[in-house]
Design an enzyme around this catalytic site. Structure first.
Site, PDB file in Angstrom:
ATOM      1  N   ASP A 160       0.466  -9.168 -16.468  1.00 38.42           N
ATOM      2  CA  ASP A 160       0.882  -8.384 -14.955  1.00 38.42           C
ATOM      3  C   ASP A 160      -0.056  -8.545 -14.254  1.00 38.42           C
ATOM      4  OD1 ASP A 160       2.780  -7.112 -13.709  1.00 38.42           O
ATOM      5  OD2 ASP A 160       3.002  -5.626 -15.037  1.00 38.42           O
ATOM      6  N   HIS A 215       0.788 -12.081  -5.673  1.00 37.41           N
ATOM      7  CA  HIS A 215       1.022 -10.987  -6.513  1.00 37.41           C
ATOM      8  C   HIS A 215       1.024 -10.953  -7.679  1.00 37.41           C
ATOM      9  CE1 HIS A 215       2.042  -8.155  -2.808  1.00 37.41           C
ATOM     10  NE2 HIS A 215       2.183  -9.461  -2.272  1.00 37.41           N
TER      11      HIS A 215
HETATM   12  P1  ADQ Z   1       6.656  -6.221 -10.477  1.00 36.32           P
HETATM   13  O1  ADQ Z   1       6.517  -7.083 -11.635  1.00 36.32           O
HETATM   14  O2  ADQ Z   1       8.033  -5.821 -10.150  1.00 36.32           O
HETATM   15  O3  ADQ Z   1       5.740  -6.543  -9.206  1.00 36.32           O
HETATM   16  P2  ADQ Z   1       5.382  -3.331 -10.864  1.00 36.32           P
HETATM   17  O4  ADQ Z   1       3.847  -3.502 -10.080  1.00 36.32           O
HETATM   18  O5  ADQ Z   1       5.266  -2.500 -12.105  1.00 36.32           O
HETATM   19  O6  ADQ Z   1       5.720  -4.796 -11.137  1.00 36.32           O
HETATM   20  O7  ADQ Z   1       6.366  -2.854  -9.841  1.00 36.32           O
HETATM   21  C1  ADQ Z   1       7.428  -2.370 -10.501  1.00 36.32           C
HETATM   22  C2  ADQ Z   1       8.214  -1.400  -9.297  1.00 36.32           C
HETATM   23  O8  ADQ Z   1       9.475  -1.014  -9.686  1.00 36.32           O
HETATM   24  C3  ADQ Z   1       7.354   0.063  -9.128  1.00 36.32           C
HETATM   25  O9  ADQ Z   1       7.110   0.464  -7.791  1.00 36.32           O
HETATM   26  C4  ADQ Z   1       8.394   1.042  -9.933  1.00 36.32           C
HETATM   27  O10 ADQ Z   1       8.336   2.163  -9.263  1.00 36.32           O
HETATM   28  C5  ADQ Z   1       9.757   0.340  -9.601  1.00 36.32           C
HETATM   29  N1  ADQ Z   1      10.797   0.539 -10.758  1.00 36.32           N
HETATM   30  C6  ADQ Z   1      10.419   0.291 -12.317  1.00 36.32           C
HETATM   31  N2  ADQ Z   1      11.464   0.981 -12.836  1.00 36.32           N
HETATM   32  C7  ADQ Z   1      12.157   1.489 -11.905  1.00 36.32           C
HETATM   33  C8  ADQ Z   1      13.681   1.871 -12.232  1.00 36.32           C
HETATM   34  N3  ADQ Z   1      13.983   2.290 -13.402  1.00 36.32           N
HETATM   35  N4  ADQ Z   1      14.252   2.291 -10.803  1.00 36.32           N
HETATM   36  C9  ADQ Z   1      13.506   2.076  -9.782  1.00 36.32           C
HETATM   37  N5  ADQ Z   1      12.589   1.483  -9.578  1.00 36.32           N
HETATM   38  C10 ADQ Z   1      11.706   1.181 -10.603  1.00 36.32           C
HETATM   39  C11 ADQ Z   1       4.785  -7.579  -8.835  1.00 36.32           C
HETATM   40  C12 ADQ Z   1       3.911  -8.006 -10.093  1.00 36.32           C
HETATM   41  C13 ADQ Z   1       2.907  -6.859 -10.344  1.00 36.32           C
HETATM   42  C14 ADQ Z   1       2.334  -6.269  -9.200  1.00 36.32           C
HETATM   43  C15 ADQ Z   1       3.561  -6.065  -7.871  1.00 36.32           C
HETATM   44  C16 ADQ Z   1       2.673  -5.529  -6.636  1.00 36.32           C
HETATM   45  O11 ADQ Z   1       4.428  -8.632 -11.259  1.00 36.32           O
HETATM   46  O12 ADQ Z   1       1.920  -7.242 -11.181  1.00 36.32           O
HETATM   47  O13 ADQ Z   1       1.811  -4.972  -9.373  1.00 36.32           O
HETATM   48  O14 ADQ Z   1       4.444  -7.361  -7.856  1.00 36.32           O
HETATM   49  O15 ADQ Z   1       1.749  -6.859  -6.257  1.00 36.32           O
END
Ligand code: ADQ
Length: 471
Positions: free
Chosen positions: A375, A166
């Site tokens: 990312d 991921h």
């Molecule tokens: P993450 O590094 O966690 O995921 P991201 O893909 O942006 O990064 O996902 C974050 C999730 O957390 C989103 O679904 C978002 O809605 C949620 N989130 C953010 N802020 C929040 C808040 N204040 N309260 C509640 N929820 C919140 C890892 C990898 C990424 C990849 C994903 C999926 O690092 O690059 O996109 O896995 O493969």
């Protein structure tokens, strides 16, 4: 979603549910969060087993999910505190995570982390082997479990194994720094199919296999020959549940809350950042760019406000504690420097929010500033786009996210270039509405077309085809 006769097994570090004790009774609570809930829905329809680290599950060794009408089984893998420290906080979060995001100076290559990582991967393998023998295919998720495909392959030669990575997969000269590079690659090559978000990450992986293991690799076709098997490597960019976000954003209660928020802030334009509090997300650089924007373009004073939402993350790891301090300081400095009697340029929320609140912020914003230093994909960018039901709003997106591969109508920036980022904020805030709309329409199309259901289907169908060809 799979052509095999057996039931699907998913294996991931985190479980989709948490066991909670309330008034002396145990209850199962669903973890909210994009991807896990979609995989959970898929398992509720398809049945099968999900194996994951069972934090707080005590002696419970299997539970039917959803608890009110079980459709699949969740098998927790209990870990000791020492294992959690060394396998999860250690090898996963202080070795593979920084290495894959190109933060070599944050890597701690400790032998005890590696030993625990091996032992925990073996525990996961054992949990799988102790389950029903007809579980086939198995879909393993992420960098916490790189040795698992190899361990399962040793036990079950014909098992169909898919692995999804991921996060970014680094270029070969970076990956080769890892003292256990050979073992990690050999573990992954137990899979039949290895998926990444971007063709670039797949190319890096193929190159690493060639450089480290000297195995025959077809870079064009994305295949590797290894121990008498052919392993397929490919790009499957993950998406979100577009219609879920779209529907929430059209809900009049949420729309009203977004308007209320705008009225309260009393500015013409709102800039929004939403991230896990992680050094890869570029929050500090983004704050510096906002500060530079305020210095360089004083005509925006009193007219804009930036909201930064950060979810606490990996709070026990030292790097994350110092990052939090660094961000607190920057926020204090910027608000102290620029706030007026009635105007505060920056608001900071350090907490997780329920999905309805996130949509409220996505809707209230005029511009999302999504500028990770690196990312794998970045789901926040896609959630913001899916929430813009009126096809308005701007998006500034780092070129180093997987999302930039498909969201090409965003304003693409280099997050390390503070001056360039300050100018991009100015450009986005000054953009005519017609141009914003033209870009947002295309962004929404891209997010809608390749949603999370497309992602699950295309990965599992590819895995199914590979297994059929092998038989
Ligand atoms: P993450 O590094 O966690 O995921 P991201 O893909 O942006 O990064 O996902 C974050 C999730 O957390 C989103 O679904 C978002 O809605 C949620 N989130 C953010 N802020 C929040 C808040 N204040 N309260 C509640 N929820 C919140 C890892 C990898 C990424 C990849 C994903 C999926 O690092 O690059 O996109 O896995 O493969």
């Amino acid at each position: 979603m799979t052509d095999r006769n057996g039931a699907l097994a998913i294996v991931s570090n985190r479980a989709p549910y948490q066991l909670k004790e309330r008034f002396g009774r145990l209850s199962c609570e669903r973890n909210v969060g994009g991807l896990v809930s979609v995989l959970d829905e898929m398992m509720c329809q398809a049945g099968g087993t999900w194996i994951a680290w069972g934090e707080g599950w005590g002696s419970c060794n299997e539970v039917g999910i959803p608890p009110e009408a079980p459709a699949y089984s969740l098998r927790p893998v209990p870990l000791t505190d020492q294992e959690v420290n060394h396998y999860y906080h250690g090898f996963s979060n202080r070795v593979l995570w920084p290495l894959s995001h190109y933060f070599l100076d944050r890597c701690h290559f400790r032998a005890e982390y590696w030993s625990a990582y091996q032992a925990v991967n073996e525990k996961f393998a054992q949990a799988f082997m102790e389950g029903p023998s007809d579980h086939d295919p198995v879909w393993i998720h992420d960098f916490h479990l790189t040795l698992l495909p190899g361990l399962l392959r040793k036990e079950r030669r014909n098992l169909s194994i898919g692995f999804f990575w991921h996060i970014p997969f680094p270029a070969s000269p970076v990956f080769r720094v890892l003292p256990w590079r050979e073992e990690v690659l050999r573990g992954l090559l137990g899979s039949d199919l290895i998926g990444f978000h971007l063709p670039l990450h797949a190319e890096h992986f193929l190159r690493c296999v060639q450089d480290v293991l000297n195995a025959p690799v077809d870079r064009e076709g994305g295949t590797i020959r290894y121990e008498g098997r052919v392993i397929q490597v490919g790009a499957f960019p993950v998406g979100i549940d577009f219609w879920k976000w779209n529907k929430l954003a059209a809900n009049p209660v949420i729309t009203e809350k977004a308007w209320e928020l705008r009225r309260e802030l009393g500015v013409e334009q709102i800039i929004l950042g939403v991230d896990r509090l992680d050094y890869t997300k570029g929050i500090h650089e983004r704050l510096l760019a906002f500060e530079r924007f305020l210095e360089k373009y004083p005509q925006f004073h009193g007219r804009v406000c930036m909201i930064q939402i950060a979810v606490p993350s990996r709070v026990r790891v030292d790097e994350y504690k110092s990052l939090r301090r660094e961000i607190d300081e920057a926020i204090g400095r910027i608000t102290g420097r620029f706030s007026g009697r009635k105007w505060v340029p920056l608001r900071y929320l350090y907490r997780g929010s329920p999905i309805e609140e996130l949509v409220t912020y996505y809707l209230a914003a005029d511009l999302a500033l999504i500028t990770p230093l690196r990312d794998g994909m970045n789901l926040v960018a896609k959630e913001y786009v899916a929430s813009r039901v009126k096809q308005d709003g701007g998006l500034i997106l780092s070129e180093f996210t997987g999302a930039a591969g498909t969201l090409t109508d965003a304003i693409i920036v280099n997050p390390y270039d503070i001056e360039g980022l300050a100018d991009a904020i100015h450009f986005a805030l000054s953009m005519p509405d017609t141009e914003k709309r033209r870009r947002m329409e295309r962004l929404r199309q891209a997010v809608k077309e390749r949603d999370v259901y497309w992602w699950c289907r295309s990965f599992l169908e590819s895995l199914g085809r590979i297994s059929e060809e092998r038989q």
